[in-house]
Design a protein around this motif. Structure first.
Motif, PDB file in Angstrom:
ATOM      1  N   LEU A  62     -76.512 -29.950 -83.205  1.00  0.00           N
ATOM      2  CA  LEU A  62     -75.311 -29.791 -84.030  1.00  0.00           C
ATOM      3  C   LEU A  62     -74.123 -30.481 -83.353  1.00  0.00           C
ATOM      4  CD1 LEU A  62     -75.757 -26.055 -85.085  1.00  0.00           C
ATOM      5  CD2 LEU A  62     -76.594 -28.121 -86.206  1.00  0.00           C
ATOM      6  N   GLY A  63     -73.450 -31.365 -84.078  1.00  0.00           N
ATOM      7  CA  GLY A  63     -72.332 -32.118 -83.492  1.00  0.00           C
ATOM      8  C   GLY A  63     -72.849 -33.077 -82.442  1.00  0.00           C
ATOM      9  N   SER A  64     -73.785 -33.937 -82.839  1.00  0.00           N
ATOM     10  CA  SER A  64     -74.537 -34.753 -81.874  1.00  0.00           C
ATOM     11  C   SER A  64     -73.733 -35.927 -81.318  1.00  0.00           C
ATOM     12  CB  SER A  64     -75.817 -35.263 -82.541  1.00  0.00           C
ATOM     13  OG  SER A  64     -75.499 -35.836 -83.796  1.00  0.00           O
ATOM     14  N   MET A 114     -75.527 -38.376 -76.231  1.00  0.00           N
ATOM     15  CA  MET A 114     -75.594 -38.792 -74.836  1.00  0.00           C
ATOM     16  C   MET A 114     -76.473 -37.856 -73.994  1.00  0.00           C
ATOM     17  SD  MET A 114     -72.653 -38.893 -72.054  1.00  0.00           S
ATOM     18  CE  MET A 114     -71.309 -39.321 -73.140  1.00  0.00           C
ATOM     19  N   LYS A 115     -76.230 -36.545 -74.135  1.00  0.00           N
ATOM     20  CA  LYS A 115     -77.001 -35.579 -73.316  1.00  0.00           C
ATOM     21  C   LYS A 115     -78.438 -35.456 -73.815  1.00  0.00           C
ATOM     22  CE  LYS A 115     -72.626 -33.646 -72.695  1.00  0.00           C
ATOM     23  NZ  LYS A 115     -71.581 -32.956 -73.450  1.00  0.00           N
ATOM     24  N   THR A 116     -78.612 -35.742 -75.103  1.00  0.00           N
ATOM     25  CA  THR A 116     -79.945 -35.655 -75.698  1.00  0.00           C
ATOM     26  C   THR A 116     -80.895 -36.653 -75.058  1.00  0.00           C
ATOM     27  OG1 THR A 116     -78.593 -35.532 -77.667  1.00  0.00           O
ATOM     28  CG2 THR A 116     -80.964 -35.309 -77.974  1.00  0.00           C
ATOM     29  N   VAL A 131     -75.942 -36.064 -92.215  1.00  0.00           N
ATOM     30  CA  VAL A 131     -74.480 -36.082 -92.275  1.00  0.00           C
ATOM     31  C   VAL A 131     -74.057 -34.786 -92.952  1.00  0.00           C
ATOM     32  CG1 VAL A 131     -72.433 -37.301 -93.108  1.00  0.00           C
ATOM     33  CG2 VAL A 131     -74.512 -38.594 -92.561  1.00  0.00           C
ATOM     34  N   ALA A 132     -73.447 -33.888 -92.190  1.00  0.00           N
ATOM     35  CA  ALA A 132     -73.073 -32.589 -92.778  1.00  0.00           C
ATOM     36  C   ALA A 132     -72.015 -31.912 -91.927  1.00  0.00           C
ATOM     37  CB  ALA A 132     -74.309 -31.680 -92.857  1.00  0.00           C
ATOM     38  N   ASP A 133     -71.302 -30.993 -92.564  1.00  0.00           N
ATOM     39  CA  ASP A 133     -70.393 -30.082 -91.872  1.00  0.00           C
ATOM     40  C   ASP A 133     -71.244 -28.860 -91.522  1.00  0.00           C
ATOM     41  OD1 ASP A 133     -68.617 -28.075 -91.209  1.00  0.00           O
ATOM     42  OD2 ASP A 133     -67.188 -28.540 -92.817  1.00  0.00           O
ATOM     43  N   PHE A 134     -71.495 -28.657 -90.231  1.00  0.00           N
ATOM     44  CA  PHE A 134     -72.430 -27.579 -89.872  1.00  0.00           C
ATOM     45  C   PHE A 134     -71.831 -26.181 -90.030  1.00  0.00           C
ATOM     46  CE2 PHE A 134     -71.051 -29.070 -85.494  1.00  0.00           C
ATOM     47  CZ  PHE A 134     -70.233 -27.977 -85.209  1.00  0.00           C
ATOM     48  N   THR A 135     -70.550 -26.087 -90.395  1.00  0.00           N
ATOM     49  CA  THR A 135     -69.976 -24.764 -90.678  1.00  0.00           C
ATOM     50  C   THR A 135     -70.284 -24.345 -92.122  1.00  0.00           C
ATOM     51  OG1 THR A 135     -67.835 -25.652 -91.365  1.00  0.00           O
ATOM     52  CG2 THR A 135     -68.083 -25.105 -89.029  1.00  0.00           C
ATOM     53  N   VAL A 166     -77.169 -33.789 -86.236  1.00  0.00           N
ATOM     54  CA  VAL A 166     -76.308 -33.395 -87.372  1.00  0.00           C
ATOM     55  C   VAL A 166     -74.857 -33.642 -86.976  1.00  0.00           C
ATOM     56  CG1 VAL A 166     -75.621 -31.476 -88.891  1.00  0.00           C
ATOM     57  CG2 VAL A 166     -77.956 -31.552 -87.955  1.00  0.00           C
ATOM     58  N   ASP A 167     -74.130 -34.399 -87.784  1.00  0.00           N
ATOM     59  CA  ASP A 167     -72.725 -34.654 -87.455  1.00  0.00           C
ATOM     60  C   ASP A 167     -71.938 -34.985 -88.712  1.00  0.00           C
ATOM     61  OD1 ASP A 167     -71.476 -35.363 -84.390  1.00  0.00           O
ATOM     62  OD2 ASP A 167     -70.251 -35.927 -86.114  1.00  0.00           O
ATOM     63  N   ILE A 168     -70.640 -34.729 -88.627  1.00  0.00           N
ATOM     64  CA  ILE A 168     -69.740 -34.958 -89.759  1.00  0.00           C
ATOM     65  C   ILE A 168     -69.248 -36.411 -89.794  1.00  0.00           C
ATOM     66  CG2 ILE A 168     -67.540 -34.397 -88.577  1.00  0.00           C
ATOM     67  CD1 ILE A 168     -66.982 -32.456 -90.928  1.00  0.00           C
ATOM     68  N   SER A 169     -69.337 -37.091 -88.654  1.00  0.00           N
ATOM     69  CA  SER A 169     -68.771 -38.436 -88.501  1.00  0.00           C
ATOM     70  C   SER A 169     -69.864 -39.454 -88.860  1.00  0.00           C
ATOM     71  CB  SER A 169     -68.282 -38.602 -87.061  1.00  0.00           C
ATOM     72  OG  SER A 169     -67.597 -39.804 -86.893  1.00  0.00           O
TER      73      SER A 169
HETATM   74  N1  SAH Z   1     -72.484 -33.098 -78.579  1.00  0.00           N
HETATM   75  C1  SAH Z   1     -71.693 -34.190 -78.052  1.00  0.00           C
HETATM   76  C2  SAH Z   1     -70.416 -34.425 -78.852  1.00  0.00           C
HETATM   77  C3  SAH Z   1     -69.408 -33.309 -78.794  1.00  0.00           C
HETATM   78  S1  SAH Z   1     -67.921 -33.750 -79.673  1.00  0.00           S
HETATM   79  C4  SAH Z   1     -71.383 -33.933 -76.614  1.00  0.00           C
HETATM   80  O1  SAH Z   1     -71.722 -32.879 -76.106  1.00  0.00           O
HETATM   81  O2  SAH Z   1     -70.794 -34.810 -75.960  1.00  0.00           O
HETATM   82  C5  SAH Z   1     -68.101 -32.758 -81.101  1.00  0.00           C
HETATM   83  C6  SAH Z   1     -69.003 -33.434 -82.128  1.00  0.00           C
HETATM   84  O3  SAH Z   1     -69.186 -32.527 -83.192  1.00  0.00           O
HETATM   85  C7  SAH Z   1     -68.407 -34.698 -82.728  1.00  0.00           C
HETATM   86  O4  SAH Z   1     -69.383 -35.710 -82.779  1.00  0.00           O
HETATM   87  C8  SAH Z   1     -67.960 -34.282 -84.134  1.00  0.00           C
HETATM   88  O5  SAH Z   1     -68.032 -35.335 -85.080  1.00  0.00           O
HETATM   89  C9  SAH Z   1     -68.917 -33.157 -84.438  1.00  0.00           C
HETATM   90  N2  SAH Z   1     -68.355 -32.111 -85.288  1.00  0.00           N
HETATM   91  C10 SAH Z   1     -67.221 -31.400 -85.087  1.00  0.00           C
HETATM   92  N3  SAH Z   1     -67.076 -30.463 -86.055  1.00  0.00           N
HETATM   93  C11 SAH Z   1     -68.160 -30.604 -86.875  1.00  0.00           C
HETATM   94  C12 SAH Z   1     -68.586 -29.922 -88.047  1.00  0.00           C
HETATM   95  N4  SAH Z   1     -67.886 -28.920 -88.574  1.00  0.00           N
HETATM   96  N5  SAH Z   1     -69.756 -30.316 -88.621  1.00  0.00           N
HETATM   97  C13 SAH Z   1     -70.486 -31.350 -88.115  1.00  0.00           C
HETATM   98  N6  SAH Z   1     -70.122 -32.024 -86.997  1.00  0.00           N
HETATM   99  C14 SAH Z   1     -68.969 -31.660 -86.388  1.00  0.00           C
END
Ligand code: SAH
Ligand code: AVI
Length: 312
Positions: free
Chosen positions: A77-79, A83-85, A128-132, A101-104
């Protein structure tokens, strides 16, 4: 983005700007430029969380990989740039599928393409999704043995206790009967270290914060005067969190959607909380959502923690 979800977002932004303390969700930091600026933040000497979490992952990767086991579905979530993956995937040779999964959107799809190129045998299914909000997980070609929810970066800290609890409950549900949650959690420490991490000398965090208004102007047609806002980040000791605000230097009327919002000179917009936890505080929050912490790894200075949580 569909027209419908665009309108829902716009409503949410306007509702936040109608509150007694004006606020905008930190998810609006992340358009393509916001994602690039976040990547730059992770390389700043002051921003300890990324390097520290990566160090914890590298130091303990054999144990982490054994706990995850073969043929798992890794759902992150919020990938961001995943990088860490990469540290995980280099050791987890036999994974069923990776679901970032990411919003961007553009940033996610570019990162997924790169992961596919680096790990040719791995099925990569970006979402591509808002995970909330509710979203559907894709069906992998090969049925995984278990789901591992990966939530690094202490992104959990960007939510208030109530919303963090709701998110953990969703992760509990999605991890399933024999699944697990691997989560990075930033810890409470000398506030000076934390404040420096969010007020870096190169000004990248300031640019990241200000990019939120640029993003709103581009995507939602608002007319914030971008030159009139400055970055503010300070640690709130009683709440155990850093608070980011955008502060307006002049009085300003902003049009957004069909609405007009008036800002007085000196007025701020709350743009982000980043909570820092105690080990006990995080364990209690995880327990409330139905998780027990099976293993936890720390760096030698105990700045950051990575928790492997299973169903209690
Ligand atoms: N996981 C990575 C990035 C963290 S930054 C790391 O540990 O470095 C936070 C990430 O979450 C960003 O890529 C942002 O686009 C995503 N993000 C933030 N809020 C989100 C939401 N509500 N739904 C989906 N992605 C979200
Ligand atoms: C993504 N999130 C965990 C980061 C944090 O540290 O709260 C976002 C960030 N904001 C400013 N710098 C980094």
């Amino acid at each position: 983005m569909t027209i419908q979800s665009h309108d829902i977002d716009l409503r949410e932004i306007i509702d936040g700007l109608r509150r007694s303390e004006k606020m905008i969700s930190p998810k609006y930091f992340y358009d393509e430029r916001g994602s690039q600026l976040f990547d730059q933040i992770t390389e700043l000497p002051e921003y300890y969380p990324t390097a520290t979490e990566l160090g914890i992952m590298r130091e303990n990767i054999a144990e982490i990989a054994t706990l995850i086991g073969p043929q798992a579905s890794l759902i992150e979530l919020g990938s961001g740039s995943s990088m860490k993956t990469r540290v995980l995937l280099e050791t987890l040779a036999d994974q069923a599928v990776y679901v970032p999964v990411d919003i961007s959107e553009d940033h996610l799809l570019a990162s997924a393409r790169q992961i596919r190129a680096e790990f040719p045998g791995l099925e990569v299914l970006p979402v591509v999704a808002d995970f909330t909000k509710r979203f559907a997980l894709p069906d992998p070609t090969v049925m995984p043995l278990r789901n591992i929810i990966y939530f690094p970066g202490s992104t959990i800290g960007n939510f208030t206790n109530d919303t963090a609890h709701e998110l953990l409950k969703v992760m509990h549900h999605e991890s399933g009967e024999n699944g697990a949650l691997l989560i990075g959690v930033d810890l409470q420490k000398d506030p000076g270290i934390i404040e420096r991490a969010y007020n870096d000398s190169a000004g990248v965090t300031a640019a990241f914060n200000l990019n939120m208004l640029r993003h709103l102007n581009l995507e939602y047609g608002s007319d914030f005067d971008l030159d009139a806002w400055t970055h503010d980040a300070r640690y709130n000791e009683s709440e155990g969190r850093i608070e980011l605000r955008l502060i307006n230097s002049t009085s300003q009327t902003v049009n957004i959607g069909q609405e007009t919002v008036v800002f007085n000179a000196g007025e701020g917009i709350l743009s982000e909380y980043s909570h820092k936890y105690t080990m006990d505080g995080f364990a209690a929050m995880a327990k409330k959502a139905g998780f027990e912490i099976a293993q936890v790894w720390l760096d030698p200075e105990q700045l950051f923690s990575v928790h492997y949580c299973v169903r209690s």
